[in-house]
Structures are given as C-alpha cells and as structure tokens.
Scaffold this motif. Structure first.
Motif, PDB file in Angstrom:
ATOM      1  N   TRP A   1      -9.110   6.534  -0.225  1.00  5.23           N
ATOM      2  CA  TRP A   1      -8.642   5.882  -1.447  1.00  5.23           C
ATOM      3  C   TRP A   1      -7.185   5.473  -1.252  1.00  5.23           C
ATOM      4  N   VAL A   2      -6.911   4.178  -1.399  1.00  3.93           N
ATOM      5  CA  VAL A   2      -5.580   3.635  -1.117  1.00  3.93           C
ATOM      6  C   VAL A   2      -4.979   3.066  -2.403  1.00  3.93           C
TER       7      VAL A   2
ATOM      8  N   ILE B   1      -6.750   0.322  -6.828  1.00  2.00           N
ATOM      9  CA  ILE B   1      -7.051   1.301  -5.791  1.00  2.00           C
ATOM     10  C   ILE B   1      -8.214   0.753  -4.985  1.00  2.00           C
ATOM     11  N   GLN B   2      -8.055   0.687  -3.658  1.00  2.00           N
ATOM     12  CA  GLN B   2      -9.137   0.230  -2.789  1.00  2.00           C
ATOM     13  C   GLN B   2      -9.749   1.437  -2.067  1.00  2.00           C
ATOM     14  N   VAL B   3     -11.036   1.310  -1.763  1.00  2.00           N
ATOM     15  CA  VAL B   3     -11.785   2.423  -1.182  1.00  2.00           C
ATOM     16  C   VAL B   3     -12.456   1.969   0.117  1.00  2.00           C
TER      17      VAL B   3
ATOM     18  N   PRO C   1       0.850  -1.196   0.000  1.00  2.00           N
ATOM     19  CA  PRO C   1       0.000   0.000   0.000  1.00  2.00           C
ATOM     20  C   PRO C   1       0.884   1.243   0.000  1.00  2.00           C
ATOM     21  N   HIS C   2       0.703   2.103  -0.986  1.00  2.00           N
ATOM     22  CA  HIS C   2       1.734   3.092  -1.284  1.00  2.00           C
ATOM     23  C   HIS C   2       1.316   4.534  -1.079  1.00  2.00           C
ATOM     24  N   SER C   3       0.010   4.821  -1.111  1.00  2.00           N
ATOM     25  CA  SER C   3      -0.437   6.208  -0.998  1.00  2.00           C
ATOM     26  C   SER C   3      -1.900   6.208  -0.576  1.00  2.00           C
TER      27      SER C   3
END
Length: 280
Positions: free
Chosen positions: A161-162, A170-172, A149-151
C-alpha cells in the motif's frame, strides 16, 4: 400558537428535571435518552497519551519519522536540524534511553525490522544494499504512476500500500510481481495521504494527512478485493501540527505520530472497549 410554546416550555422543564434527577439521584433515564440521541455520532477509537514522552525536551529538531520495535519495546525517532542528535530512542512508556548522530544527515523515514535474534533499524539516509525485484517510478496520474509517493506499508495478504500523496490516493500492488491491484482516492479529495500503516489485526489502516493535521482510521478491504475507501473515525489534531509519518505498535496497537509542525512525537492508544479488533 400559545399552545405550541406551552408544549416547548413543558418539554424544557421535563428535560431539566431529568438532568437534575440523574445528577443527584443516579437515574438511568437520561443516560438512555443520551444514547438514543448520540448513537449516530462518530466513534472515538483512540485517546492521546498525554504522559508520553516523559521528557519532551529531547525533541530539539524537526521530528520527521518514527518507528516502533515491538519486540524490544523501543520507539525510534528521526529528527532534522543542525548540531542535534538525529536519532532518539525512547521506551514505549516514554522514558528517554539514548541518542546518536552518526552516519545520519537528514532522516526522512525509519523502519524497525527486529527479530528474536537481531535488532535492525533502517533509515532512508543509510544504505543502498538492495536487490530491485520490481520498480514503478514514472511521474504521472495514471495507474502505477506517482506524484510524491510518501509512505509504503505491507499487509498480511502480500499487498503493498503506497501513499501517493500528490495524486491524493493510495495505490495497491502485489509485493512479489509488482502488479497494480487498484487505488483508493474517494477518501482524499481535500489532501493526499502522507503516511499509512495497518493496525495489528489488519482490519484497519491509520492514515495521516499532513496539511489537514488529521489522522483517519480506514476499514481495510477483504483479501481479493480493494473496493473503495471507508473512513471509520478521524482524529483532528491542532492546526499546523502537520503529521508527517506515523507508526503502529504491532503488539499494543498504539499509534505514534511524528509531527513536523509541532516538532514532537505524540502517542495515541486504542480504546479497547470500542475497538474489539485490538483485543481479538
């Protein structure tokens, strides 16, 4: 067959005449034809600000992260390396102000949280004074699991938002409960996102892909829906530029990109005539 080639030659001479007529007589005919031909091409939403910064020689390390203090017109840059200042401070116009090397070792992320009453800069190397409200951290590929997970960024509807870089998606999540709301993966089949930020109006996300040296402008979904990822425009950077983390100025919409391959930060400004969202 001869008639075919005569037609081709005639068309060529006609287009050549239009070019010369437009060039020397200012005819609008060719411009109308050009519009009819090029309307399907991808819109260019940003341009590179080649005058930013005014003093690039201050980039003496590997530029890992960037943050914008929109209230005070400041840009903070974190860089890694030996015997160099780890944090650089520039104005939004690109003028160097100051640097410091205290308490910071190897900065990875940086965030500006200034208010009208207090200037606050958070760096991932500094501080752990937080209360954990919810936590997702298990390694894996399923919902709410991560691989690098970077940002992380937050939208106006309270969704987190990941950039799940290793899983190419992108996961939410809900910011209060941590509930998993959905994921985007159809835009990232080549490589996962390394950074994600919203434009000031919340209508678009700016996404960086590290090894592709690419920035994408992605349409944000409506509140209550995650839907699928839809790329509106892309900015292809030079090979091995490697955009790591980026930040968007909340006032101007300018995009600042920390490039670990090029060891610099670049600024992209929106073309307001093509992005009505920035002017609304």
């Amino acid at each position: 067959m001869a008639r075919f080639w005569v037609c081709v030659a005639s068309a060529g001479f006609f287009l050549a005449f239009l070019v010369l007529h437009s060039r020397f007589c200012g005819s609008p005919v060719l411009r109308n034809i050009a519009f009819a031909v090029s309307w399907r091409t991808e819109k260019i939403l940003y341009r590179l600000d080649v005058d930013w910064p005014k003093h690039p020689e201050y980039f003496s390390g590997i530029t890992f992260c960037v943050a914008v203090d929109s209230l005070n017109g400041l840009v903070y840059i974190g860089q890694r390396g030996d015997n160099i200042p780890k944090i650089l401070v520039f104005t939004e116009d690109g003028y160097f102000l100051r640097a410091w090397n205290y308490t910071v070792d190897t900065p990875h992320g940086i965030f500006a949280a200034s208010t009208l009453y207090e200037q606050s800069i958070w760096i991932t190397d500094v501080g752990s004074d937080f209360m954990i409200l919810w936590l997702h951290g298990e390694n894996g590929t399923g919902p709410a699991k991560f691989n690098i997970p970077h940002s992380v960024t937050l939208d106006s509807a309270g969704r987190v938002w990941v950039a799940d870089r290793g899983n190419k998606r992108i996961q939410v999540f809900d910011k209060d409960t941590g509930e998993w709301l959905g994921a985007w993966n159809n835009c990232f089949t080549e490589e996962g996102p390394s950074s994600v930020r919203f434009t000031p109006d919340g209508k678009y996300l700016i996404v960086a892909q590290l090894n592709l040296s690419r920035l994408s402008v992605v349409a944000a979904p409506l509140v209550g829906s995650i839907g699928e990822c839809s790329v509106i425009s892309t900015i292809q950077l030079a090979d091995q530029v490697l955009p790591h983390l980026l930040e968007v100025d909340k006032k101007t919409g300018a995009v600042y990109v920390a490039e670990i391959g090029a060891k610099q930060v670049q600024k992209y400004v929106p073309l307001n005539s093509h992005v009505p969202a920035f002017g609304s």
